[in-house]
Write a protein that holds these residues in place. Sequence first.
Motif, PDB file in Angstrom:
ATOM      1  N   GLY A 284     -10.678  12.185 -12.487  1.00 60.72           N
ATOM      2  CA  GLY A 284     -11.846  11.326 -12.324  1.00 60.72           C
ATOM      3  C   GLY A 284     -11.561   9.841 -12.262  1.00 60.72           C
ATOM      4  N   VAL A 285     -10.290   9.460 -12.028  1.00 61.92           N
ATOM      5  CA  VAL A 285      -9.930   8.050 -11.924  1.00 61.92           C
ATOM      6  C   VAL A 285      -9.803   7.690 -10.447  1.00 61.92           C
ATOM      7  N   ASP A 286     -10.555   6.700 -10.003  1.00 59.07           N
ATOM      8  CA  ASP A 286     -10.524   6.289  -8.604  1.00 59.07           C
ATOM      9  C   ASP A 286      -9.159   5.684  -8.282  1.00 59.07           C
ATOM     10  N   SER A 287      -8.544   6.145  -7.205  1.00 55.52           N
ATOM     11  CA  SER A 287      -7.199   5.704  -6.865  1.00 55.52           C
ATOM     12  C   SER A 287      -7.014   5.714  -5.358  1.00 55.52           C
ATOM     13  N   TYR A 288      -5.970   5.030  -4.906  1.00 56.85           N
ATOM     14  CA  TYR A 288      -5.664   4.965  -3.478  1.00 56.85           C
ATOM     15  C   TYR A 288      -4.160   4.790  -3.296  1.00 56.85           C
ATOM     16  N   TYR A 289      -3.692   5.085  -2.104  1.00 58.15           N
ATOM     17  CA  TYR A 289      -2.275   4.927  -1.790  1.00 58.15           C
ATOM     18  C   TYR A 289      -1.993   3.482  -1.396  1.00 58.15           C
ATOM     19  N   SER A 290      -1.104   2.821  -2.149  1.00 62.15           N
ATOM     20  CA  SER A 290      -0.801   1.412  -1.895  1.00 62.15           C
ATOM     21  C   SER A 290       0.571   1.196  -1.275  1.00 62.15           C
ATOM     22  N   SER A 291       1.438   2.232  -1.275  1.00 66.77           N
ATOM     23  CA  SER A 291       2.848   2.099  -0.930  1.00 66.77           C
ATOM     24  C   SER A 291       3.572   1.370  -2.067  1.00 66.77           C
ATOM     25  N   CYS A 292       4.842   1.065  -1.870  1.00 70.26           N
ATOM     26  CA  CYS A 292       5.676   0.527  -2.954  1.00 70.26           C
ATOM     27  C   CYS A 292       5.860  -0.982  -2.831  1.00 70.26           C
TER      28      CYS A 292
ATOM     29  N   THR B 147       8.730  -2.899  -0.923  1.00 68.71           N
ATOM     30  CA  THR B 147       8.712  -3.145   0.523  1.00 68.71           C
ATOM     31  C   THR B 147       8.230  -4.553   0.845  1.00 68.71           C
ATOM     32  N   THR B 148       7.770  -5.292  -0.172  1.00 69.93           N
ATOM     33  CA  THR B 148       7.347  -6.683   0.043  1.00 69.93           C
ATOM     34  C   THR B 148       8.422  -7.683  -0.383  1.00 69.93           C
ATOM     35  N   LEU B 149       9.586  -7.196  -0.784  1.00 77.46           N
ATOM     36  CA  LEU B 149      10.667  -8.106  -1.156  1.00 77.46           C
ATOM     37  C   LEU B 149      11.007  -9.029   0.015  1.00 77.46           C
ATOM     38  N   PRO B 150      11.285 -10.291  -0.249  1.00 75.63           N
ATOM     39  CA  PRO B 150      11.656 -11.193   0.848  1.00 75.63           C
ATOM     40  C   PRO B 150      13.055 -10.875   1.362  1.00 75.63           C
ATOM     41  N   LYS B 151      13.289 -11.140   2.629  1.00 77.84           N
ATOM     42  CA  LYS B 151      14.628 -10.949   3.187  1.00 77.84           C
ATOM     43  C   LYS B 151      15.590 -11.946   2.553  1.00 77.84           C
ATOM     44  N   ILE B 152      16.783 -11.488   2.281  1.00 78.20           N
ATOM     45  CA  ILE B 152      17.813 -12.326   1.680  1.00 78.20           C
ATOM     46  C   ILE B 152      18.745 -12.813   2.782  1.00 78.20           C
ATOM     47  N   GLU B 153      18.917 -14.110   2.856  1.00 76.91           N
ATOM     48  CA  GLU B 153      19.772 -14.687   3.891  1.00 76.91           C
ATOM     49  C   GLU B 153      21.226 -14.640   3.448  1.00 76.91           C
ATOM     50  N   VAL B 154      21.918 -13.609   3.876  1.00 72.88           N
ATOM     51  CA  VAL B 154      23.358 -13.460   3.601  1.00 72.88           C
ATOM     52  C   VAL B 154      24.051 -13.080   4.898  1.00 72.88           C
ATOM     53  N   PRO B 155      25.338 -13.400   5.020  1.00 71.32           N
ATOM     54  CA  PRO B 155      26.076 -13.012   6.231  1.00 71.32           C
ATOM     55  C   PRO B 155      26.103 -11.490   6.388  1.00 71.32           C
TER      56      PRO B 155
ATOM     57  N   LEU C 140       4.819  -1.226   7.069  1.00 74.25           N
ATOM     58  CA  LEU C 140       4.274  -2.569   7.279  1.00 74.25           C
ATOM     59  C   LEU C 140       2.756  -2.614   7.207  1.00 74.25           C
ATOM     60  N   GLN C 141       2.105  -1.504   7.476  1.00 70.09           N
ATOM     61  CA  GLN C 141       0.640  -1.496   7.439  1.00 70.09           C
ATOM     62  C   GLN C 141       0.107  -1.663   6.014  1.00 70.09           C
ATOM     63  N   TYR C 142       0.969  -1.523   5.005  1.00 68.42           N
ATOM     64  CA  TYR C 142       0.536  -1.637   3.616  1.00 68.42           C
ATOM     65  C   TYR C 142       1.016  -2.922   2.946  1.00 68.42           C
ATOM     66  N   THR C 143       2.006  -3.587   3.512  1.00 69.08           N
ATOM     67  CA  THR C 143       2.641  -4.694   2.799  1.00 69.08           C
ATOM     68  C   THR C 143       1.698  -5.878   2.580  1.00 69.08           C
ATOM     69  N   GLN C 144       0.903  -6.223   3.576  1.00 72.40           N
ATOM     70  CA  GLN C 144       0.050  -7.393   3.418  1.00 72.40           C
ATOM     71  C   GLN C 144      -1.001  -7.190   2.332  1.00 72.40           C
ATOM     72  N   HIS C 145      -1.528  -5.973   2.245  1.00 71.72           N
ATOM     73  CA  HIS C 145      -2.498  -5.677   1.189  1.00 71.72           C
ATOM     74  C   HIS C 145      -1.858  -5.853  -0.186  1.00 71.72           C
ATOM     75  N   LEU C 146      -0.623  -5.365  -0.332  1.00 72.33           N
ATOM     76  CA  LEU C 146       0.081  -5.528  -1.600  1.00 72.33           C
ATOM     77  C   LEU C 146       0.315  -6.996  -1.920  1.00 72.33           C
ATOM     78  N   ILE C 147       0.757  -7.739  -0.921  1.00 74.82           N
ATOM     79  CA  ILE C 147       1.005  -9.167  -1.115  1.00 74.82           C
ATOM     80  C   ILE C 147      -0.277  -9.876  -1.537  1.00 74.82           C
ATOM     81  N   ASP C 148      -1.377  -9.575  -0.861  1.00 78.03           N
ATOM     82  CA  ASP C 148      -2.644 -10.228  -1.181  1.00 78.03           C
ATOM     83  C   ASP C 148      -3.122  -9.891  -2.583  1.00 78.03           C
ATOM     84  N   ARG C 149      -3.019  -8.613  -2.971  1.00 74.98           N
ATOM     85  CA  ARG C 149      -3.493  -8.207  -4.301  1.00 74.98           C
ATOM     86  C   ARG C 149      -2.665  -8.870  -5.400  1.00 74.98           C
TER      87      ARG C 149
END
Length: 326
Positions: A120-128, A131-139, A310-319
């Motif tokens: 009875g707990v309202d829930s949704y799939y958010s992804s992990c 997947t919102t980790l920033p890219k690391i600039e390394v060679p 990618l369809q889930y990342t912006q929602h995670l970032i915003d939340r």
Amino acid sequence: MSKNALLDYKATGGYFNIGDYVQSIAAKQYFSNIDLLLNREYLNDKNIEPCKLIMNGWFMYKTKNWPISPNIDPLFVSFHLNAHIADTLLSRQENITYLKQYEPIGCRDFYTVNILKKYGVDSYYSSCLTTTLPKIEVPKTDDIVFFDVLFNLDKKSYYERIPRHYYRDLIKFKLPKLQDHKEYLKSIFPEEIVNNAKFETAFYKEKGTTSEDRFKEAERLLKTFASAKLVITSRIHCALPCLAMGTPVIFIMGGLNNSSDLSRLDGIVQHFNMVNLDSGLDLSSLKNLNLIKLDEINWEEPIPNPTSHLQYTQHLIDRCTDFTKN
């Protein structure tokens, strides 16, 4: 004034899973600073100061320590319930009442979505959140990284980490054949590739280490993933950051033998290119898999990752951004 908190972890059998710390690094990026480290298993501690905490990742062992402290202002995203404890945790009305205060609960996988809805707990799939980790600039390198590939089948290392299980199985005449895991991998992958691969692991010894050490190790591993030409792994918290880093990754399914293992994967492995070596495992519950065969792995020009995450990342970032700023 409310402080900013981050999840810390308790060792199991003298080892930490550095994948947990990758999860915490994914949460850390949304805070301007961190004031507190809170152990995932003891979030009911009466001495916890008022704080904000992103409740992402794998939960947990100690169900008796829920509900968590009222001084914690939580954000439930990318939340996963261990299948072995889910029914026990949710059988207590006080835990359901607690979770319902923070509906809807964002879940890392469909198993957690469904078990919460069952109670009875309202829930949704958010992804992990990783997947919102920033890219690391390394060679970039030509490294092919093998990260805990088929680690569940490496019984020799398992017994080295937990010697009491060796004697337990020896007494019960259940001791499996012990072999060098690297040699075993040569029976699956091209020998030249295995010989030249860079081997990494999520297992990190507890003795003599601090939380700072473990976070540094997680950061080092993220840089390793970012610089690699290709990553081969059976760890979701290696594969998920590779998606964020843009590093080609192939998830090797193998050695799974219980509901907890499989439950963690639905909603996660669909985002990877995957090779299934578990011929006896029923994967019919996992839809939209990107399955490839071993001989389809291109070691020189690795196949690009799917982009379904990618369809889930912006929602995670915003939340997370809204939560930490407000």
